[in-house]
Write an enzyme that holds these catalytic residues in place. Structure first.
Site, PDB file in Angstrom:
ATOM      1  N   ALA A 301      49.747  -7.152 -13.145  1.00 48.68           N
ATOM      2  CA  ALA A 301      49.962  -8.038 -11.996  1.00 48.68           C
ATOM      3  C   ALA A 301      51.104  -9.009 -12.237  1.00 48.68           C
ATOM      4  O   ALA A 301      51.760  -9.469 -11.293  1.00 48.68           O
ATOM      5  CB  ALA A 301      48.678  -8.815 -11.696  1.00 48.68           C
ATOM      6  N   GLU A 305      56.841  -6.156  -9.146  1.00 45.83           N
ATOM      7  CA  GLU A 305      57.322  -4.809  -8.876  1.00 45.83           C
ATOM      8  C   GLU A 305      58.496  -4.783  -7.908  1.00 45.83           C
ATOM      9  O   GLU A 305      59.356  -3.918  -7.959  1.00 45.83           O
ATOM     10  CB  GLU A 305      56.185  -3.949  -8.280  1.00 45.83           C
ATOM     11  N   ASP A 347      98.197 -12.649  -5.306  1.00 44.75           N
ATOM     12  CA  ASP A 347      99.578 -12.309  -5.022  1.00 44.75           C
ATOM     13  C   ASP A 347      99.977 -13.002  -3.715  1.00 44.75           C
ATOM     14  O   ASP A 347      99.111 -13.472  -2.968  1.00 44.75           O
ATOM     15  CB  ASP A 347      99.700 -10.782  -4.892  1.00 44.75           C
ATOM     16  N   ASP A 649      98.197  -6.239  -4.442  1.00 48.76           N
ATOM     17  CA  ASP A 649      98.416  -4.965  -3.770  1.00 48.76           C
ATOM     18  C   ASP A 649      99.392  -4.062  -4.503  1.00 48.76           C
ATOM     19  O   ASP A 649      99.461  -2.875  -4.233  1.00 48.76           O
ATOM     20  CB  ASP A 649      98.914  -5.191  -2.341  1.00 48.76           C
ATOM     21  N   ASP A 653     100.242  -5.567 -10.103  1.00 47.86           N
ATOM     22  CA  ASP A 653      98.999  -6.348 -10.104  1.00 47.86           C
ATOM     23  C   ASP A 653      97.843  -5.603 -10.758  1.00 47.86           C
ATOM     24  O   ASP A 653      96.804  -6.204 -11.052  1.00 47.86           O
ATOM     25  CB  ASP A 653      98.586  -6.691  -8.658  1.00 47.86           C
ATOM     26  N   ASN A 715      52.618 -14.414  -8.527  1.00 44.37           N
ATOM     27  CA  ASN A 715      51.946 -13.618  -9.555  1.00 44.37           C
ATOM     28  C   ASN A 715      51.320 -14.501 -10.639  1.00 44.37           C
ATOM     29  O   ASN A 715      50.213 -14.235 -11.110  1.00 44.37           O
ATOM     30  CB  ASN A 715      52.934 -12.635 -10.184  1.00 44.37           C
ATOM     31  N   ASN A 743      49.692  -7.539  -4.148  1.00 46.61           N
ATOM     32  CA  ASN A 743      50.988  -7.198  -4.733  1.00 46.61           C
ATOM     33  C   ASN A 743      51.747  -6.187  -3.887  1.00 46.61           C
ATOM     34  O   ASN A 743      52.983  -6.233  -3.793  1.00 46.61           O
ATOM     35  CB  ASN A 743      50.795  -6.637  -6.145  1.00 46.61           C
ATOM     36  N   ASP A 747      53.178  -9.474  -0.913  1.00 46.91           N
ATOM     37  CA  ASP A 747      54.358  -9.918  -1.663  1.00 46.91           C
ATOM     38  C   ASP A 747      55.641  -9.216  -1.234  1.00 46.91           C
ATOM     39  O   ASP A 747      56.682  -9.853  -1.055  1.00 46.91           O
ATOM     40  CB  ASP A 747      54.151  -9.674  -3.161  1.00 46.91           C
TER      41      ASP A 747
END
Length: 911
Positions: A301, A305, A347, A649, A653, A715, A743, A747
């Site tokens: 638990a 998850e 740039d 570009d 670069d 939890n 759970n 949850d």
């Protein structure tokens, strides 16, 4: 130019000494041709070309190999979080909790599928962009022009270039006619560069090697032929690509590192929960087998998850939002990384600016003239713009400027003439047809076109006269001019005044051209008229690649978010300074280039002392940098603990894009090498999309923190409530199947919704987070534990009231505590707002996804209570009015207390 001798020696078994031709730009073309054993008139033979192709390999720059599908699949499972889930699933299986084990497995698979699909789509999109970079070339082989794939070019091939062509290899020019080449992808120079056959000095910088054209650049004006002197990895682009391979891409992103740390912490926590619960229970005399089973169940638990699923969903949602902003994210975690960036190197050309030249200034006297304000009576301005439009050979696209053909400066001049109402070149040619052109010459630094003014009249000129339209470098045009607009002779003082105006405009970062004309009587023959004699000076125009409309606001938003923007460009310092002032990188009231550091003045990184490092770290504009210098600056910022973003570009670069923590390439006008090196590709090349990515990245991290705190606090609240009851020897307030139901139902949906909260600009009011800051730092762990105590207290308190003062049976009391816990978990969603966010108008309350998730969870819980088979399995009964009152009070207390505490925290933080 004379052709190289044709009596070259026959080809030998050995290939020409291409590598020995160290400086082809400074070598006469005849010597280059001899060294490459080729006759420029006939080119190579087919057999010789095949032999050289086998020896030198294809003319391709090595590109980063794409991620294979199997590697993409495996990557989805390489995480400590996933390891925790697998361990939890095994523990559930050993404890006989088959449903829990299957649920964990489903969570792992959902996480893997979401991650795989999202990253696969991004990789496919980038691959489609790569296909746009395929080129062909026209070569002369066996004396015949032939079109071949650019990849098949070899050293010694004679390549023909026309206007609009992409240069397919590094070429030494053999012939050229009015050739200009856009070298921005390679050098960062925003204006096209004039080229000529004559050699230059051996130590000439790359951007000034006028006798060479380089792979990946584009011909904007003229035509030429050239001999291939380098292919593939030996080209200038290839050398940059080798830097890309050497660049460290940093591997893990900050988020990935923090998720891994959290996973390892959860492993320790899960083991600790099992050991502590079993040990304490056995110590107080509880049944050993029962406590071991309880310990395993509670350890299972303790595992959230939904954590990897929701983390992946949050990132995937960010990727989807960025795709709507024309941004392709190649790696899920990349978009979050930009949210923690403290420095963004960018740039200039095409990133901060529009990537096209525009006339921003017309000077016909001491004062500038606004284009839009030019009237019919402003004869000098109209005459100047008519000359500007006529003197050239570019063609405007019908609608889109991207369809323009020719020199970008010439298309800009035509558009300026159209804006002023004078008309474009095609319009003016109808009344003043062209008779002759004198191409731009590097010696005279001018060009001219001749026009016969039609009977219908022309641009303010007598019908039947001949107009010689001249444009060129201000110094050359002013020196050749003899008269001003008023036909009065130009004095030396007049020329000095005009040249001072030119220097003023150049100091503002403008490209300056002077405009002049000569009008000759109708009886003169155009061929006999000297173009550059007795010129009438009309004025000067200043051109600039202007900033994008939204760039200044985007830069301001970055500064608001605590992100420093640094310009690194290959362009001229004056141009860089001018743009930087316009977009807010430099003081708009400043002057000159004093705040700009030039590449020529930047020492190697190993020579920097602390004072120099501090100076560089505080400099906002760098001009004329080479790729290695960009790498040094990025490394300097990273050494100071900053997450660094890099936009660009060009080929130049690419190394920096890969070395930065987050590389952002331009997908529209960017090069393929840049796109391959980046983590994000902006298809619209808009800098403002980076601000959207920063906002998205920060929102994602906030959301991940929210749902981690939400999941763990819930939890831990379960564990605390059950453990206290078990250790105290009391009945359990939550049964094992109820814990499993919570759970899987209560949850997952709210947690997923928290991960998808849209967020707002509020996140830009905070400074970038430390990349080493944990998802659950000390403050968040304290907050998580405090929330878990509150949830456990509400659950146990409600359970105790039901059993005690209200005297309920155990099954009714368990129903009350179970539903109180569910209500507490649902309303606890709203406690996840940040202390500096408002009580009601915060992103969580305003999120329709959150409300939908709460509705789904509430509906599923109602099924578990009111559907008899499910109620029997869960061990609950249908509540009466008293039970509902206790449930509402117990669960609701978590919301009331939580909102009061959060509001107080926000008030204290603002003091």
């Amino acid at each position: 130019m004379s052709a190289p001798p044709t009596d070259r020696p026959p080809a030998t078994a050995d290939l020409p000494a291409v590598d020995g031709l160290a400086n082809p730009w400074s070598t006469p073309v005849e010597a280059v041709a001899r060294a490459l054993d080729v006759d420029p008139a006939r080119g190579l033979t087919g057999d010789e070309a095949e032999r050289r192709l086998a020896a030198h390999g294809p003319n391709e720059v090595a590109q980063e190999e794409g991620t294979s599908l199997w590697r993409l699949v495996v990557n989805q499972f390489l995480s400590p979080i996933v390891g925790v889930l697998v361990a939890a699933g095994l523990a559930a299986l050993l404890a006989g909790e088959i449903v829990e084990a299957v649920a964990v497995l489903i969570a792992v698979l959902i996480n893997a599928v979401i991650g795989f699909v999202t990253e696969y789509r991004a990789l496919q999109s980038v691959e489609s962009l790569r296909e746009l970079g395929r080129t062909t070339a026209v070569v002369t082989r066996d004396g015949t022009p032939t079109e071949i794939a650019a990849a098949d070019l070899v050293p010694g091939d004679i390549v023909q270039l026309e206007e609009g062509d992409v240069v397919p290899a590094d070429l030494r020019l053999v012939e050229g006619a009015n050739l200009q080449v856009d070298e921005a992808p390679l050098t960062g120079e925003s204006a096209p560069q004039a080229k000529a056959v004559e050699p230059v000095e051996p130590d000439t910088p790359l951007a000034e090697r006028g006798s060479m054209v380089f792979k990946g650049t584009r011909v904007t004006v003229g035509s030429a032929s050239g001999v291939v002197v380098a292919t593939g990895a030996d080209t200038q682009i290839g050398e940059v690509a080798s830097l890309v391979e050497q660049a460290d891409d940093g591997n893990e992103t900050p988020l990935e590192r923090q998720l891994d740390k959290l996973g390892r912490a959860l492993i320790v926590a899960v083991i600790g929960v099992g050991v502590v619960v079993a040990g304490v229970g056995i110590a107080v005399g509880q049944d050993v087998q029962e406590m071991i089973e309880t310990a395993i169940a509670l350890a299972v638990a303790a595992v959230p998850e939904g954590l990897p699923v929701v983390a992946t969903l949050a990132l995937a949602r960010g990727v989807v939002r960025m795709s709507r902003r024309n941004a392709l994210v190649k790696r899920l975690s990349s978009v979050e990384t930009l949210g923690s960036a403290a420095v963004v190197f960018t740039d200039k050309t095409g990133t901060l600016t529009e990537g096209r030249m525009t006339v921003t200034m017309l000077q016909t006297g001491p004062s500038a003239v606004e284009l839009a304000s030019i009237g019919e009576d402003d004869e000098q301005a109209r005459a100047a713009l008519a000359v500007a439009a006529l003197c050239g050979n570019a063609t405007l696209g019908e609608e889109d400027p991207a369809d323009d053909v020719g020199d970008p400066m010439e298309t800009a001049l035509q558009r300026a003439a159209i804006t002023a109402g004078v008309g474009g070149r095609e319009d003016l040619l109808e009344v003043a047809p062209e008779q002759r052109e004198v191409a731009f010459d590097r010696d005279t630094k001018m060009m001219a076109t001749y026009h016969r003014v039609a009977e219908a009249g022309g641009p303010g000129l007598p019908a039947g006269s001949t107009l010689v339209a001249v444009k060129g470098a201000p110094g050359a045009v002013v020196a050749s001019a003899t008269r001003g607009w008023d036909d009065e002779p130009l004095t030396d003082a007049d020329r000095d005044d005009w040249l001072q105006r030119q220097r003023t405009l150049a100091g503002q970062g403008l490209r300056v051209l002077a405009l002049a004309r000569r009008v000759v009587d109708a009886g003169d023959d155009a061929a006999s008229i000297e173009p550059y004699e007795d010129l009438q000076l009309l004025g000067m125009v200043g051109l600039l690649d202007p900033p994008r409309e939204a760039t200044a606001q985007a830069v301001a938003d970055c500064h608001r978010a605590g992100v420093e923007v640094v310009m690194v460009t290959g362009d001229q310092p004056a141009t860089a300074a001018a743009i930087a002032r316009q977009v807010g990188l430099l003081d708009p009231d400043g002057e000159g280039e004093d705040e700009v550091i030039r590449g020529a003045d930047l020492e190697p990184a190993e020579e920097w002392d602390d004072a120099r490092r501090d100076q560089l770290a505080n400099t906002r504009v760098f001009a004329r940098l080479d790729p290695r210098q960009k790498l040094d600056l990025i490394a300097l910022a990273q050494s100071r603990g900053h997450v660094v973003g890099m936009t660009g570009d060009g080929v130049n670069d690419a190394p920096a894009l890969k070395s930065a923590d987050i590389g952002i390439a331009m997908g529209d006008k960017g090069t393929q090498v840049a796109r391959d090196s980046a983590d994000i590709v902006l298809q619209d090349d808009a800098f403002e999309s980076i601000v959207a990515a920063i906002r998205e990245g920060r929102t994602i991290f906030e959301n991940i923190r929210r749902f981690v705190v939400y999941l763990l606090s819930g939890n831990l609240g379960e564990i605390l409530a059950v453990t206290l009851a078990a250790v105290g020897g009391f009945a359990l307030p939550l049964l094992p199947l109820q814990i499993l139901f919570i759970n899987l139902v209560s949850d997952v949906f709210p947690a997923a919704a928290l991960g998808l909260v849209k967020g707002d600009d509020h996140v830009l009011d905070r400074d970038p987070r430390d990349p080493e800051e944990a998802i659950l730092d000390r403050a968040r762990w304290t907050e998580t534990i405090a929330w878990s105590v509150l949830v456990a207290a509400a659950t146990l308190g409600t359970f105790a009231l039901a059993l005690g003062p209200f005297g309920m049976e155990e099954d009714a009391a368990v129903t009350v505590s179970f539903l109180a816990f569910v209500v507490a978990r649902l309303v606890h969603t709203f406690n996840m707002r940040a202390p500096d966010e408002p009580l009601l108008r915060n992103p969580i309350v305003r999120s329709p996804v959150v409300w939908a998730a709460l509705g789904v969870s509430a509906g599923l819980t109602a099924l578990g209570v009111f559907v008899p088979p499910l109620a029997n399995v869960l061990g609950v009964v249908v509540p009466d009015a008293t039970m509902w009152a206790l449930i509402a009070a117990g669960g609701g207390s978590v919301l009331v207390i939580g909102q009061i505490a959060t509001t107080i925290r926000g008030w204290l933080a603002r003091r």
